[in-house]
Motif scaffolding. Sequence first.
Motif, PDB file in Angstrom:
ATOM      1  N   ASP A  69       8.449   4.563  14.030  1.00  0.00           N
ATOM      2  CA  ASP A  69       7.250   5.417  14.002  1.00  0.00           C
ATOM      3  C   ASP A  69       7.370   6.503  12.935  1.00  0.00           C
ATOM      4  O   ASP A  69       6.385   6.844  12.263  1.00  0.00           O
ATOM      5  CB  ASP A  69       6.950   6.025  15.379  1.00  0.00           C
ATOM      6  N   CYS A  70       8.596   7.030  12.730  1.00  0.00           N
ATOM      7  CA  CYS A  70       8.813   8.027  11.673  1.00  0.00           C
ATOM      8  C   CYS A  70       8.648   7.386  10.294  1.00  0.00           C
ATOM      9  O   CYS A  70       8.025   7.973   9.400  1.00  0.00           O
ATOM     10  CB  CYS A  70      10.208   8.632  11.795  1.00  0.00           C
ATOM     11  N   GLN A  71       9.187   6.196  10.130  1.00  0.00           N
ATOM     12  CA  GLN A  71       9.087   5.497   8.843  1.00  0.00           C
ATOM     13  C   GLN A  71       7.627   5.226   8.491  1.00  0.00           C
ATOM     14  O   GLN A  71       7.180   5.501   7.371  1.00  0.00           O
ATOM     15  CB  GLN A  71       9.855   4.171   8.902  1.00  0.00           C
ATOM     16  N   GLU A  72       6.890   4.681   9.454  1.00  0.00           N
ATOM     17  CA  GLU A  72       5.500   4.288   9.193  1.00  0.00           C
ATOM     18  C   GLU A  72       4.635   5.494   8.839  1.00  0.00           C
ATOM     19  O   GLU A  72       3.868   5.455   7.872  1.00  0.00           O
ATOM     20  CB  GLU A  72       4.919   3.571  10.416  1.00  0.00           C
ATOM     21  N   LEU A  73       4.762   6.570   9.618  1.00  0.00           N
ATOM     22  CA  LEU A  73       3.910   7.739   9.356  1.00  0.00           C
ATOM     23  C   LEU A  73       4.266   8.374   8.016  1.00  0.00           C
ATOM     24  O   LEU A  73       3.370   8.771   7.263  1.00  0.00           O
ATOM     25  CB  LEU A  73       4.024   8.767  10.486  1.00  0.00           C
ATOM     26  N   ALA A  74       5.546   8.453   7.697  1.00  0.00           N
ATOM     27  CA  ALA A  74       5.957   9.055   6.418  1.00  0.00           C
ATOM     28  C   ALA A  74       5.350   8.296   5.241  1.00  0.00           C
ATOM     29  O   ALA A  74       4.854   8.900   4.282  1.00  0.00           O
ATOM     30  CB  ALA A  74       7.478   9.094   6.311  1.00  0.00           C
ATOM     31  N   LEU A  75       5.365   6.980   5.310  1.00  0.00           N
ATOM     32  CA  LEU A  75       4.800   6.166   4.230  1.00  0.00           C
ATOM     33  C   LEU A  75       3.282   6.342   4.141  1.00  0.00           C
ATOM     34  O   LEU A  75       2.715   6.485   3.050  1.00  0.00           O
ATOM     35  CB  LEU A  75       5.147   4.697   4.443  1.00  0.00           C
ATOM     36  N   LEU A  76       2.617   6.347   5.287  1.00  0.00           N
ATOM     37  CA  LEU A  76       1.156   6.496   5.298  1.00  0.00           C
ATOM     38  C   LEU A  76       0.725   7.882   4.811  1.00  0.00           C
ATOM     39  O   LEU A  76      -0.232   8.012   4.048  1.00  0.00           O
ATOM     40  CB  LEU A  76       0.612   6.220   6.701  1.00  0.00           C
ATOM     41  N   VAL A  77       1.437   8.911   5.248  1.00  0.00           N
ATOM     42  CA  VAL A  77       1.111  10.276   4.798  1.00  0.00           C
ATOM     43  C   VAL A  77       1.382  10.402   3.302  1.00  0.00           C
ATOM     44  O   VAL A  77       0.580  10.994   2.565  1.00  0.00           O
ATOM     45  CB  VAL A  77       1.908  11.324   5.600  1.00  0.00           C
ATOM     46  N   GLY A  78       2.500   9.836   2.856  1.00  0.00           N
ATOM     47  CA  GLY A  78       2.799   9.876   1.424  1.00  0.00           C
ATOM     48  C   GLY A  78       1.706   9.235   0.592  1.00  0.00           C
ATOM     49  O   GLY A  78       1.296   9.749  -0.449  1.00  0.00           O
ATOM     50  N   GLN A  79       1.183   8.118   1.065  1.00  0.00           N
ATOM     51  CA  GLN A  79       0.173   7.375   0.308  1.00  0.00           C
ATOM     52  C   GLN A  79      -1.213   8.001   0.387  1.00  0.00           C
ATOM     53  O   GLN A  79      -1.969   7.973  -0.590  1.00  0.00           O
ATOM     54  CB  GLN A  79       0.106   5.928   0.827  1.00  0.00           C
ATOM     55  N   TYR A  80      -1.564   8.587   1.536  1.00  0.00           N
ATOM     56  CA  TYR A  80      -2.970   8.957   1.760  1.00  0.00           C
ATOM     57  C   TYR A  80      -3.230  10.452   1.967  1.00  0.00           C
ATOM     58  O   TYR A  80      -4.367  10.828   2.271  1.00  0.00           O
ATOM     59  CB  TYR A  80      -3.510   8.202   2.982  1.00  0.00           C
ATOM     60  N   HIS A  81      -2.221  11.330   1.799  1.00  0.00           N
ATOM     61  CA  HIS A  81      -2.485  12.739   2.134  1.00  0.00           C
ATOM     62  C   HIS A  81      -3.555  13.370   1.243  1.00  0.00           C
ATOM     63  O   HIS A  81      -4.307  14.232   1.703  1.00  0.00           O
ATOM     64  CB  HIS A  81      -1.199  13.580   2.124  1.00  0.00           C
ATOM     65  N   THR A  82      -3.666  12.936  -0.007  1.00  0.00           N
ATOM     66  CA  THR A  82      -4.742  13.507  -0.837  1.00  0.00           C
ATOM     67  C   THR A  82      -6.114  12.985  -0.389  1.00  0.00           C
ATOM     68  O   THR A  82      -7.115  13.681  -0.547  1.00  0.00           O
ATOM     69  CB  THR A  82      -4.510  13.219  -2.325  1.00  0.00           C
ATOM     70  N   HIS A  83      -6.158  11.780   0.188  1.00  0.00           N
ATOM     71  CA  HIS A  83      -7.405  11.312   0.809  1.00  0.00           C
ATOM     72  C   HIS A  83      -7.805  12.259   1.932  1.00  0.00           C
ATOM     73  O   HIS A  83      -8.993  12.569   2.103  1.00  0.00           O
ATOM     74  CB  HIS A  83      -7.210   9.902   1.401  1.00  0.00           C
TER      75      HIS A  83
END
Length: 407
Positions: free
Chosen positions: A293-307
């Motif tokens: 769950d930590c891995q998945e959220l970190a990747l998603l936040v990294g990719q989409y935080h500017t969205h």
Amino acid sequence: MQIYKVGGAVRDRLLGKPVTDIDWVVVGASTEEMLAQGYRPVGADFPVFLHPKSGEEYALARTERKSGRGYGGFTFHASPEVTLEEDLIRRDLTINAMAEDDQQNLTDPYHGQRDLEDRILRHVSPAFAEDPLRVLRVARFAARYAGLGFTVAPETMELMRQLSESGELEALTAERSWKEISRAMMEDQPQVFIEVLRQCAALKVLMPEVDALFGVPQPEIHHPEIDSGIHTLSVLEQSALHKQPLTVRWACLLHDLGKGLTPKEEWPRHIAHEHKGLKLIKAVNERFKAPKDCQELALLVGQYHTHGHRALELKASTLLELLQSFDVYRRPQRFEEFIAACEMDARGRKGLEQRSYPQADYLRGAAKAAREVAVQPLLEKGFKGPELGEALKRERLRALKAYKENA
């Protein structure tokens, strides 16, 4: 045979903090005596026993010496002849090397109480440098007690630096490292953990991707603090102030790693840093075997935080893609944690800590609008298989367009 309460239980009682875990040391006893009194042995590595009634752990007093690399490279000696002072000297910090008997009489041969009063984290003996895990432990204690004014003693910081430069940190297992890192992330001031690791040169060994952010500028109009590393610390600090879970805090630490890859000639702009950072986030995740769950959220936040920051400007189709990426229909909590990480990112900027973040409610509303599109009417119209998926997507897009018009 004498039994003493040791370590954190003594430290926290003297600090006036709640005592949660109690460690017991038994002096003057043998394994045979413990077994005869009904204690149950646990593990093969240490002379540790479970109390026959309470189930708490009791360890025979022991000495240890270095016999190899890393956290596990030690041989232990336990016997009735080992004194309490000999057991305490093998511990990491003076504030953890105190003991008390059942009358609360304190045994403090290494001046832990004085260091508690002076708010100093100080190593007990030169043997501190034999265990590389202690670099992470001291940084974690610094994060826990920073609010009380604790700092690391200069001579202890120097030993930590020597350990960091010796190559010993590389012998730590992912599991042991993650245990310390995850606990540190959940302390009151996790940013202090990163700061201390950086001060003793451990950060560039353990997380060179995070270390590389320091000294990298960002546009002042968006980031008054300018430095990418300082920004990351501030985002982590905000995540703790807002009591975020481990998943969010971990994502906050890693969200901007791509900025460390921007060529100097492109500074202070960081075009496509979100995408560039994904391989670095993945590398850190795998290095420490972070939970899924930590891995998945970190990747998603990294990719989409500017969205997330641009949510109010996104086209309905882009919004839909964002929601689909998070699988908001089956995993609404993960999207909620993404929103939280974005808000921490927005607040982790000098002078903007109290800013409002209307994007949060806007994104929640968009997710609600998409989730409320019913499948049943489409089934009744005869849609099935891939056609049903496409029809559902069209209806959700229509719902998001309507939501944008009315927001």
